[in-house]
Design a protein around this motif. Structure first.
Motif, PDB file in Angstrom:
ATOM      1  N   GLN A 274     -80.734 -48.645 -67.881  1.00 22.90           N
ATOM      2  CA  GLN A 274     -79.900 -47.924 -68.845  1.00 22.90           C
ATOM      3  C   GLN A 274     -79.675 -46.467 -68.421  1.00 22.90           C
ATOM      4  OE1 GLN A 274     -80.252 -48.455 -73.066  1.00 22.90           O
ATOM      5  NE2 GLN A 274     -81.473 -50.313 -72.858  1.00 22.90           N
ATOM      6  N   ILE A 275     -80.711 -45.823 -67.888  1.00 20.10           N
ATOM      7  CA  ILE A 275     -80.535 -44.445 -67.433  1.00 20.10           C
ATOM      8  C   ILE A 275     -79.579 -44.390 -66.251  1.00 20.10           C
ATOM      9  CG2 ILE A 275     -81.684 -42.474 -66.352  1.00 20.10           C
ATOM     10  CD1 ILE A 275     -84.092 -43.001 -68.101  1.00 20.10           C
ATOM     11  N   ARG A 276     -79.704 -45.341 -65.313  1.00 26.01           N
ATOM     12  CA  ARG A 276     -78.765 -45.386 -64.187  1.00 26.01           C
ATOM     13  C   ARG A 276     -77.333 -45.510 -64.690  1.00 26.01           C
ATOM     14  NH1 ARG A 276     -82.241 -49.518 -62.177  1.00 26.01           N
ATOM     15  NH2 ARG A 276     -83.825 -48.709 -60.751  1.00 26.01           N
ATOM     16  N   GLN A 277     -77.118 -46.405 -65.665  1.00 24.24           N
ATOM     17  CA  GLN A 277     -75.761 -46.593 -66.174  1.00 24.24           C
ATOM     18  C   GLN A 277     -75.267 -45.350 -66.901  1.00 24.24           C
ATOM     19  OE1 GLN A 277     -75.149 -50.166 -68.476  1.00 24.24           O
ATOM     20  NE2 GLN A 277     -72.957 -49.796 -68.719  1.00 24.24           N
ATOM     21  N   PHE A 278     -76.121 -44.737 -67.711  1.00 26.18           N
ATOM     22  CA  PHE A 278     -75.740 -43.521 -68.423  1.00 26.18           C
ATOM     23  C   PHE A 278     -75.286 -42.444 -67.444  1.00 26.18           C
ATOM     24  CE2 PHE A 278     -77.077 -39.300 -69.960  1.00 26.18           C
ATOM     25  CZ  PHE A 278     -76.263 -39.187 -71.079  1.00 26.18           C
ATOM     26  N   LEU A 279     -76.077 -42.207 -66.414  1.00 32.79           N
ATOM     27  CA  LEU A 279     -75.743 -41.166 -65.445  1.00 32.79           C
ATOM     28  C   LEU A 279     -74.457 -41.464 -64.685  1.00 32.79           C
ATOM     29  CD1 LEU A 279     -79.271 -40.341 -63.939  1.00 32.79           C
ATOM     30  CD2 LEU A 279     -77.964 -39.008 -65.614  1.00 32.79           C
ATOM     31  N   SER A 280     -74.096 -42.737 -64.571  1.00 27.73           N
ATOM     32  CA  SER A 280     -72.910 -43.094 -63.792  1.00 27.73           C
ATOM     33  C   SER A 280     -71.614 -42.583 -64.419  1.00 27.73           C
ATOM     34  CB  SER A 280     -72.837 -44.614 -63.617  1.00 27.73           C
ATOM     35  OG  SER A 280     -72.493 -45.268 -64.835  1.00 27.73           O
ATOM     36  N   TYR A 281     -71.636 -42.207 -65.695  1.00 29.92           N
ATOM     37  CA  TYR A 281     -70.442 -41.693 -66.369  1.00 29.92           C
ATOM     38  C   TYR A 281     -70.351 -40.165 -66.305  1.00 29.92           C
ATOM     39  CZ  TYR A 281     -70.531 -46.347 -68.475  1.00 29.92           C
ATOM     40  OH  TYR A 281     -70.570 -47.711 -68.670  1.00 29.92           O
ATOM     41  N   LEU A 282     -71.446 -39.521 -65.940  1.00 30.06           N
ATOM     42  CA  LEU A 282     -71.520 -38.071 -66.074  1.00 30.06           C
ATOM     43  C   LEU A 282     -71.441 -37.367 -64.723  1.00 30.06           C
ATOM     44  CD1 LEU A 282     -74.366 -37.717 -68.717  1.00 30.06           C
ATOM     45  CD2 LEU A 282     -71.911 -37.850 -69.089  1.00 30.06           C
TER      46      LEU A 282
END
Length: 557
Positions: A274-282
């Motif tokens: 989930q953290i990997r995915q979150f960071l992928s937008y930012l």
């Protein structure tokens, strides 16, 4: 690395292979610094190798938890971790200067990459002193925070322990107590306006650890092992005489239903995903554009026929707003934040045409589309996130207004609603509204009328005004309805039928109060075109302005 791969024997073998005794370092053997370098290497290897006989390590494994270095290996790109403070620890020496006793630091930090992007990672080692701030933790934690902010790259905290002061037993060693400090807090708070900060709670987050877990843009907790509380069960029992467990006091399910944590994860690996995915937008920081995905194969002109009838003609019938989102955004990119709290508020991140966006909308099947204090608070947090990192906001509007009644007044709904309204008007990130159904009152106006110009389109299901027509009729014609006696319902239906024609959104669009009415199937093409325009023409200027002047409003966690 899995838990099986991370067994102590495997780690010892890896170290042995790395330090192959058959391959002598001839240069080191001849160096006058050999004794010092040997001591450095001994400490590094000691810190990096788990002791299978240590009771703290045994306890960690008995609870089904990864060891701290296994966590780092699991989360970051392979062989990308560059540690700082690699020999930090507590040592006791013999009179001759040799090491009598050595305990590694229980806080690990360094630079790494995740999906080939640089980050700073900071992780607690609960197996040593329960993650308390002894053993060179204090300085390492502050340096991790300062380094991430200085390099302008994301920070990820893996929380497991207090991450703050030591236990009361420390007083016996020092001979005195102290005024509790919060060194480094200026950096922790300041970073929120500059770099993405994500946290995973992979054990108990207590005291300062709880603060570090929640002072972030995204927080996730492992359901099987994570918890959070200001003070643990023994302290609570002494202070409030309550008998509680870690789970009942601050378990993962409790704190994802009240907004303390954003997301719930099944386990540690799910937290990392989930953290990997979150960071992928930012972006790496607030002074760069969000990362563009050039590999997307989802056509920008895709039209989904299911959108035509996804909202029922009968206004009282609910629909699933997430079905609309997933049919409009790039396939597989919808990432919801805070799904277990917020009284119907739906917030998340996605991509359209490979371009990251923020999304806000409402799940009318839960709360009847009225905003409570909780939903206002959740919306405000997400708007601040998007504003900080330059994510254009797409608002799928369906808001019947603020909640009313005794409960709503007791919860200070209007106060929270005013704070949300301020956030909508203070933010300057590009904003686009797709009106799905209801837009009423101050709440509705705040969501759809906060920019100049107001970019918005409407579906045929749009229903808008100062207040919902059904309730408005009762308010406007109360005297006539009360006097109608047995014919009250008949009079009400007659009045309602007179208003039906004028409530059509087509008439609103004729007056140009809606810039454009669209076929629901055209929503994706319209959004892809708008987002592309703002990424090309608006966001670069916004980034340049922020580089010069900084964020207009500090991020408010």
């Amino acid at each position: 690395m899995s838990q099986k791969q991370g067994k102590p024997a495997d780690r010892l073998n890896a170290i042995a292979n790395h330090l192959d005794p058959t391959k002598k370092d001839e240069a080191l053997e001849k160096s006058e610094w050999k004794d010092m370098i040997d001591q450095i290497n001994w400490r590094k290897n000691n810190n990096r190798t788990a002791n299978p006989n240590d009771h703290g390590y045994i306890r960690q494994k008995a609870q089904g938890k990864l060891w701290v270095r296994e966590r780092i290996d699991e989360f970051v790109d392979k062989k990308s971790f560059l540690e700082f403070g690699s020999i930090a620890g507590k040592a006791k020496y013999n009179p001759d200067g040799s090491v009598k006793e050595y305990t590694p630091a229980n806080f690990i930090a360094g630079k790494a990459t995740v999906n080939n992007r640089s980050i700073i990672i900071a992780a607690d080692d609960f197996s040593i002193r329960g993650g308390h701030a002894d053993g060179s933790v204090y300085g390492k934690s502050i340096m991790a925070e300062q380094t991430a902010r200085n390099l302008k790259i994301p920070l990820v905290r893996l929380i497991d322990g207090s991450s703050g002061g030591g236990s009361v037993t420390t007083m016996l060693d020092t001979g005195y107590t102290y005024i509790p400090p919060l060194k480094g807090m200026h950096t922790i708070i300041g970073s929120l306006s500059e770099i993405p900060v994500a946290t995973a709670s992979l054990g108990p987050a207590v005291g300062l650890g709880a603060a570090r877990a929640t002072l972030a843009h995204f927080s996730v907790v492992a359901e099987d092992i994570g918890s959070l509380f200001a003070a643990g069960p023994p302290v609570v029992a002494n202070a409030t005489f309550e008998t509680v467990t870690k789970k009942s006091l601050g378990g993962a399910l409790l704190h994802t239903s009240n907004g303390t944590f954003d997301n719930l994860a099944k386990n540690e690996q799910d937290c990392f995903n989930q953290i990997r995915q979150f960071l992928s937008y930012l972006p790496n920081n607030a002074y760069e554009l969000p990362p563009i995905d050039t590999t997307t194969k989802d056509p920008i002109d895709r039209r989904d026929d299911a959108l035509l009838d996804i909202i029922p003609r009968r206004r009282q019938r609910p629909y699933q707003v997430r079905d609309i989102i997933t049919r409009v955004v790039d396939e597989g990119t919808w990432f919801e934040i805070g799904s277990r709290w917020g009284d119907g508020a739906v917030c998340g991140l996605a991509k359209v045409g490979g371009l990251p966006i923020g999304i806000i909308t409402f799940d009318g099947s839960l709360q009847g589309n009225v905003l409570t204090s909780n939903s206002c608070h959740k919306f405000r947090r997400h708007i601040d996130l998007c504003d900080t990192f330059g994510l254009p906001i797409i608002d799928f509007a369906d808001y019947a207004g603020f909640a009313i009644g005794i409960k709503a007044e007791r919860e200070a709904t209007i106060r929270y609603g005013s704070t949300l309204t301020a956030a909508l008007y203070q933010s300057d990130v590009p904003y686009f509204t797709v009106i799905l159904r209801k837009v009423f009152g101050v709440a509705g106006a705040a969501f759809v009328d906060n920019r100049d110009p107001n970019w918005r389109v409407a579906w045929p299901s749009t229903d808008s005004g100062s207040l919902p027509l059904e309730g408005g009729i009762y308010a406007a014609y109360r005297r006539e309805l009360d006097a109608a006696g047995d014919k009250r319902n008949e009079l009400y239906e007659n009045l309602l039928s007179k208003f039906e024609a004028v409530r059509s959104p087509i008439r609103t669009a004729e007056a140009f109060d809606i810039p454009e009415m669209i076929d629901p199937r055209d929503t994706r093409p319209v959004l892809c075109e708008w987002v592309k325009l703002v990424y090309e023409n608006v966001l670069p200027h916004r980034v340049a302005q922020r580089k010069t002047h900084g964020p207009r409003i500090p991020y408010r966690p």
